[in-house]
Scaffold this motif. Structure first.
Motif, PDB file in Angstrom:
ATOM      1  N   TYR A 103       0.821  -1.202   0.000  1.00 49.06           N
ATOM      2  CA  TYR A 103       0.000   0.000   0.000  1.00 49.06           C
ATOM      3  C   TYR A 103       0.862   1.263   0.000  1.00 49.06           C
ATOM      4  O   TYR A 103       1.967   1.271   0.535  1.00 49.06           O
ATOM      5  N   PRO A 104       0.368   2.366  -0.528  1.00 50.50           N
ATOM      6  CA  PRO A 104       1.050   3.666  -0.366  1.00 50.50           C
ATOM      7  C   PRO A 104       0.829   4.187   1.053  1.00 50.50           C
ATOM      8  O   PRO A 104      -0.262   4.041   1.612  1.00 50.50           O
ATOM      9  N   PRO A 105       1.832   4.802   1.669  1.00 52.77           N
ATOM     10  CA  PRO A 105       1.675   5.324   3.030  1.00 52.77           C
ATOM     11  C   PRO A 105       0.536   6.330   3.169  1.00 52.77           C
ATOM     12  O   PRO A 105      -0.146   6.353   4.197  1.00 52.77           O
ATOM     13  N   TYR A 106       0.328   7.148   2.160  1.00 54.11           N
ATOM     14  CA  TYR A 106      -0.715   8.175   2.251  1.00 54.11           C
ATOM     15  C   TYR A 106      -2.091   7.534   2.417  1.00 54.11           C
ATOM     16  O   TYR A 106      -2.921   7.996   3.211  1.00 54.11           O
ATOM     17  N   VAL A 107      -2.322   6.444   1.673  1.00 56.92           N
ATOM     18  CA  VAL A 107      -3.619   5.758   1.752  1.00 56.92           C
ATOM     19  C   VAL A 107      -3.820   5.165   3.142  1.00 56.92           C
ATOM     20  O   VAL A 107      -4.893   5.289   3.746  1.00 56.92           O
ATOM     21  N   VAL A 108      -2.779   4.523   3.684  1.00 52.30           N
ATOM     22  CA  VAL A 108      -2.894   3.912   5.007  1.00 52.30           C
ATOM     23  C   VAL A 108      -3.102   4.981   6.080  1.00 52.30           C
ATOM     24  O   VAL A 108      -3.959   4.836   6.970  1.00 52.30           O
ATOM     25  N   ALA A 109      -2.344   6.068   6.011  1.00 51.79           N
ATOM     26  CA  ALA A 109      -2.506   7.145   6.988  1.00 51.79           C
ATOM     27  C   ALA A 109      -3.938   7.677   6.978  1.00 51.79           C
ATOM     28  O   ALA A 109      -4.538   7.920   8.040  1.00 51.79           O
ATOM     29  N   ARG A 110      -4.480   7.835   5.803  1.00 55.12           N
ATOM     30  CA  ARG A 110      -5.848   8.359   5.674  1.00 55.12           C
ATOM     31  C   ARG A 110      -6.886   7.358   6.184  1.00 55.12           C
ATOM     32  O   ARG A 110      -7.829   7.718   6.899  1.00 55.12           O
ATOM     33  N   GLN A 111      -6.716   6.068   5.837  1.00 51.77           N
ATOM     34  CA  GLN A 111      -7.665   5.041   6.272  1.00 51.77           C
ATOM     35  C   GLN A 111      -7.703   4.932   7.795  1.00 51.77           C
ATOM     36  O   GLN A 111      -8.785   4.921   8.399  1.00 51.77           O
ATOM     37  N   ILE A 112      -6.522   4.823   8.415  1.00 54.45           N
ATOM     38  CA  ILE A 112      -6.486   4.598   9.854  1.00 54.45           C
ATOM     39  C   ILE A 112      -6.956   5.824  10.622  1.00 54.45           C
ATOM     40  O   ILE A 112      -7.682   5.715  11.617  1.00 54.45           O
ATOM     41  N   GLN A 113      -6.576   7.031  10.162  1.00 59.44           N
ATOM     42  CA  GLN A 113      -7.050   8.227  10.852  1.00 59.44           C
ATOM     43  C   GLN A 113      -8.556   8.403  10.658  1.00 59.44           C
ATOM     44  O   GLN A 113      -9.259   8.880  11.571  1.00 59.44           O
ATOM     45  N   SER A 114      -9.060   8.015   9.490  1.00 60.61           N
ATOM     46  CA  SER A 114     -10.513   8.058   9.280  1.00 60.61           C
ATOM     47  C   SER A 114     -11.220   7.107  10.234  1.00 60.61           C
ATOM     48  O   SER A 114     -12.259   7.449  10.824  1.00 60.61           O
ATOM     49  N   LEU A 115     -10.664   5.894  10.393  1.00 60.05           N
ATOM     50  CA  LEU A 115     -11.237   4.950  11.348  1.00 60.05           C
ATOM     51  C   LEU A 115     -11.197   5.518  12.760  1.00 60.05           C
ATOM     52  O   LEU A 115     -12.120   5.305  13.558  1.00 60.05           O
ATOM     53  N   ASN A 116     -10.150   6.261  13.076  1.00 61.56           N
ATOM     54  CA  ASN A 116     -10.048   6.865  14.401  1.00 61.56           C
ATOM     55  C   ASN A 116     -11.184   7.860  14.641  1.00 61.56           C
ATOM     56  O   ASN A 116     -11.755   7.917  15.730  1.00 61.56           O
ATOM     57  N   TRP A 117     -11.514   8.646  13.631  1.00 67.45           N
ATOM     58  CA  TRP A 117     -12.645   9.566  13.749  1.00 67.45           C
ATOM     59  C   TRP A 117     -13.973   8.810  13.840  1.00 67.45           C
ATOM     60  O   TRP A 117     -14.816   9.110  14.693  1.00 67.45           O
ATOM     61  N   LEU A 118     -14.146   7.849  12.957  1.00 66.40           N
ATOM     62  CA  LEU A 118     -15.434   7.144  12.896  1.00 66.40           C
ATOM     63  C   LEU A 118     -15.683   6.278  14.125  1.00 66.40           C
ATOM     64  O   LEU A 118     -16.827   5.932  14.425  1.00 66.40           O
ATOM     65  N   SER A 119     -14.621   5.918  14.833  1.00 69.70           N
ATOM     66  CA  SER A 119     -14.760   5.126  16.060  1.00 69.70           C
ATOM     67  C   SER A 119     -14.625   5.977  17.314  1.00 69.70           C
ATOM     68  O   SER A 119     -14.608   5.448  18.421  1.00 69.70           O
ATOM     69  N   ARG A 120     -14.454   7.289  17.142  1.00 67.83           N
ATOM     70  CA  ARG A 120     -14.293   8.220  18.253  1.00 67.83           C
ATOM     71  C   ARG A 120     -13.048   7.878  19.080  1.00 67.83           C
ATOM     72  O   ARG A 120     -13.097   7.754  20.307  1.00 67.83           O
ATOM     73  N   GLY A 121     -11.927   7.705  18.363  1.00 65.57           N
ATOM     74  CA  GLY A 121     -10.645   7.544  19.033  1.00 65.57           C
ATOM     75  C   GLY A 121     -10.283   6.126  19.421  1.00 65.57           C
ATOM     76  O   GLY A 121      -9.465   5.933  20.325  1.00 65.57           O
ATOM     77  N   ARG A 122     -10.815   5.132  18.720  1.00 63.12           N
ATOM     78  CA  ARG A 122     -10.562   3.744  19.131  1.00 63.12           C
ATOM     79  C   ARG A 122      -9.737   2.949  18.122  1.00 63.12           C
ATOM     80  O   ARG A 122      -9.643   1.723  18.210  1.00 63.12           O
ATOM     81  N   ALA A 123      -9.108   3.612  17.162  1.00 61.85           N
ATOM     82  CA  ALA A 123      -8.372   2.896  16.112  1.00 61.85           C
ATOM     83  C   ALA A 123      -6.972   2.519  16.570  1.00 61.85           C
ATOM     84  O   ALA A 123      -6.322   3.233  17.334  1.00 61.85           O
ATOM     85  N   GLY A 124      -6.501   1.379  16.068  1.00 62.82           N
ATOM     86  CA  GLY A 124      -5.110   0.958  16.197  1.00 62.82           C
ATOM     87  C   GLY A 124      -4.659   0.429  14.851  1.00 62.82           C
ATOM     88  O   GLY A 124      -5.485   0.058  14.003  1.00 62.82           O
ATOM     89  N   TRP A 125      -3.353   0.407  14.628  1.00 60.20           N
ATOM     90  CA  TRP A 125      -2.809  -0.069  13.352  1.00 60.20           C
ATOM     91  C   TRP A 125      -1.861  -1.240  13.599  1.00 60.20           C
ATOM     92  O   TRP A 125      -0.880  -1.107  14.325  1.00 60.20           O
ATOM     93  N   ASN A 126      -2.187  -2.377  12.993  1.00 61.59           N
ATOM     94  CA  ASN A 126      -1.291  -3.529  12.977  1.00 61.59           C
ATOM     95  C   ASN A 126      -0.397  -3.396  11.756  1.00 61.59           C
ATOM     96  O   ASN A 126      -0.844  -3.571  10.621  1.00 61.59           O
ATOM     97  N   VAL A 127       0.877  -3.074  11.974  1.00 58.45           N
ATOM     98  CA  VAL A 127       1.831  -2.812  10.896  1.00 58.45           C
ATOM     99  C   VAL A 127       2.398  -4.150  10.427  1.00 58.45           C
ATOM    100  O   VAL A 127       3.095  -4.822  11.188  1.00 58.45           O
TER     101      VAL A 127
END
Length: 434
Positions: A103-127
């Motif tokens: 994946y491109p880093p920009y796409v991953v950064a956007r996906q995970i931060q979007s999940l963080n908003w949509l979950s109200r701060g509950r996202a984590g990233w398994n690298v």
């Protein structure tokens, strides 16, 4: 992570209870594994049991030859699935997997931060650094392990820089004066590195006061060093206490050498749980689940990882370290090959014993077969020995193992003072003590 010195517990959403013959059970609900409702129900029950987080692994390739006998790695996209779960849960952490290999880093950064908003701060990233699937993205050969982790380190740096490029403090939202944001605080990252060129900034601001925890599962020399540098949690393959103690001590030492507080890193072995109301019920469940295992496939696994053909050998013949040659070719997983070598050096098992071990017949995870009460005692023994800071629950055999995890095992751990009875803080990072 401090979290009161208690266990950290996550649940894998990789439908482990449907592996082997488990999917054939009348109550398996296998027809619904590609529907959101199936996972939302599990997530709600996991949250009611107060598990710290849900973890969705991922694979970017499909071995179609295995689909004739099991679901395999057929799966929904992790970020999309966890977004659906986020709308139906309130407190449990949601750890999504995203590959640094493709994946491109920009796409991953956007996906995970979007999940963080949509979950109200509950996202984590398994690298993850993917071992397979390169031909689904290009015709280039797969990078070596060392090169994959070098790429992963730069990738992670870029993602974190992108998250910082649009701080939530930049959002002014001054309606009276018509100022939406302080544009001076939203800055490009101007990254030019060996693997990536990324200008930035990100299109999504950071979720207020909610750092995104990072998880990692590499156990090779490069994987351990990478995890010690960046991870808050390490998913570990540790089939016995000695393996867990050694891995945890090594990771903590490496974290210290990188200038980190070792207590900021949690080592979380995978725990394969075959649970029953009685011990005999659990043993029967384990036997039924593994009844259809292919002997030739297990023998091929040993040959691939050790270079040793056990097919012609007598079942009662002991395998000794001097029977193992040094492989001069790459193996698919150096971690699993090293675990097999360690087992033989430590125990010199017979051929039949080797082929029944979880390092061969399973996924090299810690295995428990028995009642929830006995599981709680075994978990306490591992924890007290320093073999892990918690675990990733991998219920096996049937949905009943998962039910007993939620309804019996978790209350035992809470009663014994090993696990918190409720969530802490306002988001996932605060709950974990980051």
């Amino acid at each position: 992570m401090t979290r009161s010195g208690k266990l950290c517990i996550g649940l894998s959403l990789s439908i482990t209870w449907l592996n082997g013959e488990g999917w054939r059970r009348p109550d398996s609900d296998v027809e619904n594994i590609h529907r959101a409702e199936f996972y939302i129900d599990i997530a709600r029950r996991a949250e009611a049991a107060k598990l710290d987080f849900l973890f969705r692994p991922d694979s970017l390739f499909l071995d179609a030859s295995r689909l004739s006998s099991a679901p395999g790695f057929s799966s929904l996209d992790p970020s999309l699935l966890l977004t659906a779960i986020a709308q139906e849960t309130q407190r449990i952490g949601l750890v999504s997997t995203a590959s640094t290999s493709f994946y491109p880093p920009y796409v991953v950064a956007r996906q995970i931060q979007s999940l963080n908003w949509l979950s109200r701060g509950r996202a984590g990233w398994n690298v993850v650094t993917s071992m397979d699937g390169s031909d689904n993205f290009s015709d280039q050969p797969m990078l070596s392990s060392a090169e994959r982790y070098a790429r992963a380190r730069e990738f992670t740096d870029v993602v974190q820089a992108l998250w910082a490029s649009y701080p939530d403090e930049a959002l002014v939202l001054d309606r009276a004066n018509g100022v939406y944001a302080d544009a001076e605080r939203v800055r490009p990252i101007h990254h030019r590195g060996r693997h990536f060129s990324v200008e930035g900034p990100l299109t999504v601001p950071t979720y207020p006061s909610a750092k995104i925890p990072l998880f990692q599962a590499g156990a090779s020399e490069w994987g351990r060093d990478f995890a010690a540098r960046v991870a808050h949690g390490v998913f570990a393959a540790a089939p016995d206490i000695a393996a867990g103690v050694d891995l945890r001590a090594d990771l903590r030492s490496r974290a210290d050498a990188h200038g980190r507080d070792p207590n900021d890193l949690r080592v979380l072995p995978g725990l394969s749980l075959f649970l029953g109301d009685t011990e005999s019920e659990a043993r029967d469940l384990y036997a039924q689940t593994h009844a259809g295992q292919n002997l030739q496939r297990k023998q091929a696994y040993v040959l691939e990882n050790l270079g040793l053909d056990v097919g012609p050998l007598p079942a009662d013949m002991s395998i000794t370290p001097d029977m193992l040659s040094k492989l001069n070719r790459p193996v698919r997983s150096r971690t699993h090959a090293d675990l097999l070598r360690r087992l033989i050096e430590r125990e010199t098992p017979t051929v039949s014993e080797l082929l029944e071990r979880p390092e061969v017949s399973g996924s090299a995870h810690w295995l428990f077969v028995g009642t929830p009460q006995d599981a709680a005692r075994e978990i306490a023994r591992w924890f007290e020995a320093g073999a892990g800071d918690g675990f990733i629950a991998l219920p096996g055999g049937s949905a009943r193992s998962m039910e007993l995890l939620f309804e019996n095992l978790m209350p035992h751990l809470i009663e014994d003072g090993l696990f918190d009875a409720d969530y802490r803080g306002g988001n996932f990072a605060e709950h974990l003590g980051i």
